[in-house]
Motif scaffolding. Structure first.
Motif, PDB file in Angstrom:
ATOM      1  N   VAL A 113       0.802  -1.222   0.000  1.00 54.70           N
ATOM      2  CA  VAL A 113       0.000   0.000   0.000  1.00 54.70           C
ATOM      3  C   VAL A 113       0.834   1.271   0.000  1.00 54.70           C
ATOM      4  N   ALA A 114       2.151   1.164   0.162  1.00 51.87           N
ATOM      5  CA  ALA A 114       3.010   2.329   0.408  1.00 51.87           C
ATOM      6  C   ALA A 114       2.736   3.489  -0.551  1.00 51.87           C
ATOM      7  N   GLY A 115       2.232   4.600   0.004  1.00 46.42           N
ATOM      8  CA  GLY A 115       2.025   5.824  -0.748  1.00 46.42           C
ATOM      9  C   GLY A 115       0.958   5.777  -1.815  1.00 46.42           C
ATOM     10  N   GLN A 116       0.146   4.738  -1.843  1.00 48.61           N
ATOM     11  CA  GLN A 116      -0.827   4.580  -2.927  1.00 48.61           C
ATOM     12  C   GLN A 116      -2.253   4.959  -2.542  1.00 48.61           C
ATOM     13  N   GLY A 117      -2.463   5.359  -1.293  1.00 48.78           N
ATOM     14  CA  GLY A 117      -3.792   5.774  -0.875  1.00 48.78           C
ATOM     15  C   GLY A 117      -4.794   4.632  -0.879  1.00 48.78           C
ATOM     16  N   VAL A 118      -6.079   4.991  -0.892  1.00 46.69           N
ATOM     17  CA  VAL A 118      -7.138   3.970  -0.849  1.00 46.69           C
ATOM     18  C   VAL A 118      -7.168   3.127  -2.114  1.00 46.69           C
ATOM     19  N   GLU A 119      -6.502   3.592  -3.176  1.00 46.94           N
ATOM     20  CA  GLU A 119      -6.488   2.817  -4.422  1.00 46.94           C
ATOM     21  C   GLU A 119      -5.797   1.468  -4.252  1.00 46.94           C
ATOM     22  N   ALA A 120      -4.948   1.347  -3.245  1.00 44.87           N
ATOM     23  CA  ALA A 120      -4.226   0.086  -3.020  1.00 44.87           C
ATOM     24  C   ALA A 120      -5.046  -0.908  -2.201  1.00 44.87           C
ATOM     25  N   LEU A 121      -6.140  -0.454  -1.607  1.00 44.37           N
ATOM     26  CA  LEU A 121      -6.872  -1.304  -0.682  1.00 44.37           C
ATOM     27  C   LEU A 121      -7.633  -2.462  -1.336  1.00 44.37           C
ATOM     28  N   PRO A 122      -8.174  -2.322  -2.567  1.00 48.47           N
ATOM     29  CA  PRO A 122      -8.849  -3.481  -3.160  1.00 48.47           C
ATOM     30  C   PRO A 122      -7.952  -4.708  -3.280  1.00 48.47           C
ATOM     31  N   ALA A 123      -6.697  -4.522  -3.711  1.00 45.97           N
ATOM     32  CA  ALA A 123      -5.764  -5.640  -3.822  1.00 45.97           C
ATOM     33  C   ALA A 123      -5.388  -6.164  -2.445  1.00 45.97           C
ATOM     34  N   LEU A 124      -5.233  -5.246  -1.484  1.00 45.29           N
ATOM     35  CA  LEU A 124      -4.881  -5.651  -0.122  1.00 45.29           C
ATOM     36  C   LEU A 124      -5.961  -6.550   0.469  1.00 45.29           C
ATOM     37  N   PHE A 125      -7.213  -6.124   0.381  1.00 43.18           N
ATOM     38  CA  PHE A 125      -8.291  -6.897   0.990  1.00 43.18           C
ATOM     39  C   PHE A 125      -8.636  -8.147   0.167  1.00 43.18           C
ATOM     40  N   GLY A 126      -8.299  -8.136  -1.123  1.00 42.08           N
ATOM     41  CA  GLY A 126      -8.389  -9.372  -1.894  1.00 42.08           C
ATOM     42  C   GLY A 126      -7.432 -10.409  -1.357  1.00 42.08           C
ATOM     43  N   GLY A 127      -6.226  -9.949  -1.001  1.00 45.17           N
ATOM     44  CA  GLY A 127      -5.241 -10.846  -0.400  1.00 45.17           C
ATOM     45  C   GLY A 127      -5.667 -11.337   0.964  1.00 45.17           C
ATOM     46  N   VAL A 128      -6.292 -10.450   1.760  1.00 49.89           N
ATOM     47  CA  VAL A 128      -6.778 -10.839   3.090  1.00 49.89           C
ATOM     48  C   VAL A 128      -7.834 -11.936   2.957  1.00 49.89           C
ATOM     49  N   LEU A 129      -8.766 -11.764   2.013  1.00 47.47           N
ATOM     50  CA  LEU A 129      -9.845 -12.735   1.826  1.00 47.47           C
ATOM     51  C   LEU A 129      -9.310 -14.100   1.399  1.00 47.47           C
ATOM     52  N   GLY A 258     -13.915  -2.532  -2.642  1.00 44.58           N
ATOM     53  CA  GLY A 258     -13.862  -3.371  -3.826  1.00 44.58           C
ATOM     54  C   GLY A 258     -12.979  -4.591  -3.609  1.00 44.58           C
ATOM     55  N   PHE A 259     -12.733  -5.304  -4.685  1.00 42.18           N
ATOM     56  CA  PHE A 259     -11.928  -6.526  -4.625  1.00 42.18           C
ATOM     57  C   PHE A 259     -11.050  -6.591  -5.866  1.00 42.18           C
ATOM     58  N   GLU A 260      -9.770  -6.908  -5.653  1.00 44.34           N
ATOM     59  CA  GLU A 260      -8.839  -7.028  -6.768  1.00 44.34           C
ATOM     60  C   GLU A 260      -7.877  -8.174  -6.484  1.00 44.34           C
ATOM     61  N   PHE A 261      -7.624  -8.975  -7.493  1.00 49.12           N
ATOM     62  CA  PHE A 261      -6.709 -10.101  -7.323  1.00 49.12           C
ATOM     63  C   PHE A 261      -5.292  -9.645  -7.627  1.00 49.12           C
ATOM     64  N   SER A 262      -4.434  -9.726  -6.618  1.00 48.50           N
ATOM     65  CA  SER A 262      -3.023  -9.376  -6.773  1.00 48.50           C
ATOM     66  C   SER A 262      -2.195 -10.582  -6.372  1.00 48.50           C
ATOM     67  N   ILE A 263      -1.347 -11.046  -7.281  1.00 49.34           N
ATOM     68  CA  ILE A 263      -0.531 -12.225  -6.989  1.00 49.34           C
ATOM     69  C   ILE A 263       0.358 -11.966  -5.778  1.00 49.34           C
ATOM     70  N   ALA A 264       0.956 -10.774  -5.715  1.00 47.69           N
ATOM     71  CA  ALA A 264       1.843 -10.451  -4.593  1.00 47.69           C
ATOM     72  C   ALA A 264       1.089 -10.518  -3.277  1.00 47.69           C
TER      73      ALA A 264
END
Length: 477
Positions: A113-129, A258-264
């Protein structure tokens, strides 16, 4: 020491026993106080790392995103705790296990999420799920993979988690990352607020008993808050404005970001799930030994791991972070001698109520970052100490010293200088610069493949003159 006024010794060791409400409610709140600051701190750190932590941002329903993340940390810690204490089918150990937001995942989340604001959160919470679902899956075979995570590996990982986070504590105490280039960063005023928290916390931990000792960090931050108020670092008007703008009640929003699939993100959360699952196994064993004087059953360990994963997956759907069992509450059970899961259920209900009242998160949000820094320094320092304590069980022969040395050097080195791998693909680069994952993977692989016959006595060439101090002992003199 157990309080016989609460019940007989047999009753106190029984998870199904319920003390009288006038005793059960304070005991339940005591569990909440023991974990409260640790539970909400990851949300504050991630919001700050993303860049929207201490601004005037407003979320979709009119209150700041940082406040929302704090609320979800409380709400889903409470819900996950209910999974453990009450259970749902095979989910839950039916033991007094307190769940909370895990520190272990912070080094994974910050690069995402570093420096990316709320735009990084969909991938983050996709990873959490997805990581939560994988974590739940581990419950079916957690006993079979524990051999791959001996104290050498788990101790290294916990130490790395603490080392990755101590920088955050220092930055917060000095004034926060956004203020690094300002004249106020590192000022005596900033440090004085943080040190007030540190000294009050240490004083209560060492010289107080009972409730005061258990809630030392909470009280330390409250005293630091009052000091900051007196020094003009926070104003009554600011607190009032934050309180008045927050809603009196709000339900969580399904996939708010939202939800986003991020491999990382997925790989990072799934790999860390192994470490979190093993930590939970240790906590369950600690609870049954300390509170009931017996070993944990396979059913309890499996149910607890299921609850970890299911609680994390559900939290990810609403903007909550990964949940795990909280070790400080394990010690609290051993101290009070009260094994009742219903006491912890009361604490869980208290957390859920707080999570549904945004005004609570709004007030927490007004804590000056310097004050929070004092608490974070103590908490993350204790994480490092816990890792070192785990490493004391390691037999420090040549084989184990080499494994530890290489894992720590690569992991910590990549964390300190992320530019060293700037040409790697984005996914691998994010995972590598966490420091934690490469250290854990190297330690696991080397521990599995290096032959045991390397476990000869350490030589001066390898140990730098520290040979002969194996088994966790320290050099004398």
């Amino acid at each position: 020491m157990a309080d016989t006024a609460i019940g007989t010794p047999e009753q106190l060791r029984d998870p199904d026993y319920t003390p009288a409400l006038h005793r059960a409610i304070p005991l339940g709140i005591q569990h909440v106080l023991a974990m409260f600051v640790s539970n909400v701190t990851p949300a504050i750190i991630i919001a700050g790392a993303a860049g929207f932590g201490f601004g005037s941002d407003a979320g979709a329903n009119g209150f700041p995103d940082m406040t929302y993340l704090i609320q979800m940390s409380m709400l889903f810690a409470g819900i996950a705790t209910l999974f453990q204490t009450i259970g749902l089918g095979p989910v839950g150990a039916r033991l007094p296990i307190v769940q909370g937001t895990s520190f272990a995942f912070i080094p994974i989340m910050i690069p995402l999420v570093a420096g990316q604001g709320v735009e990084a959160l969909p991938a983050l919470f996709g990873g959490v799920l997805i990581g939560g679902l994988f974590h739940a899956l581990l419950g079916t075979f957690i006993g079979k993979v524990r051999f791959a995570l001996p104290p050498l590996v788990t101790g290294l990982v916990v130490t790395m988690i603490g080392l990755a986070l101590v920088k955050v504590g220092i930055q917060y105490a000095a004034g926060g990352v956004p203020a690094i280039n300002s004249p106020e960063y590192g000022s005596l005023l900033n440090w004085s607020a943080a040190l007030v928290v540190v000294f009050v916390t240490l004083g209560l931990k060492f010289f107080a008993r009972g409730m005061l000792s258990v809630s030392a960090v909470v009280i330390g931050i409250l005293v630091g808050y009052v000091y900051a108020l007196a020094m003009g670092m926070v104003t009554i008007e600011g607190i009032g404005t934050s309180w008045s703008r927050a809603a009196p009640f709000a339900l969580p929003e399904f996939f708010r970001y939202g939800f986003e699939f991020s491999i990382a993100a997925v790989v990072g959360f799934c790999l860390m799930a192994f470490v979190s699952a093993v930590e939970t196994v240790g906590d369950v064993s600690g609870i049954t030994k300390g509170g009931a004087g017996r070993e944990a059953t396979d059913k309890e360990i499996t149910g607890a791991t299921y609850a970890d994963g299911v609680g994390t997956a559900i939290a990810g759907m609403f903007g909550g972070f990964p949940n795990t069992s909280f070790s400080q509450n394990v010690g609290l059970i051993a101290m009070t001698g009260v094994m009742s899961r219903h006491v912890v259920t009361i604490g869980a209900i208290f957390l859920i109520v707080c999570g549904l009242v945004p005004k609570v998160g709004a007030v927490i949000r007004t804590i000056p970052i310097e004050v929070l820094g004092g608490g974070v320094i103590v908490m993350f320092g204790m994480v490092v100490a816990a890792g070192i304590s785990m490493l004391s069980d390691v037999n420090w022969n040549r084989r184990n010293m080499v494994i530890f040395a290489i894992s720590l050097s690569v992991g910590l080195g990549l964390q300190l200088d992320p530019q060293a791998v700037q040409y790697l693909p984005d996914t691998i680069r994010i995972l590598a610069t966490s420091g934690l994952l490469p250290a854990a993977l190297i330690a696991i692989v080397l521990n599995l493949v290096l032959p045991e016959d390397l476990a000869a006595e350490a030589t001066e060439e390898v140990s730098g003159g520290m040979s002969g101090h194996g088994g966790g002992s320290l050099p004398k003199g």
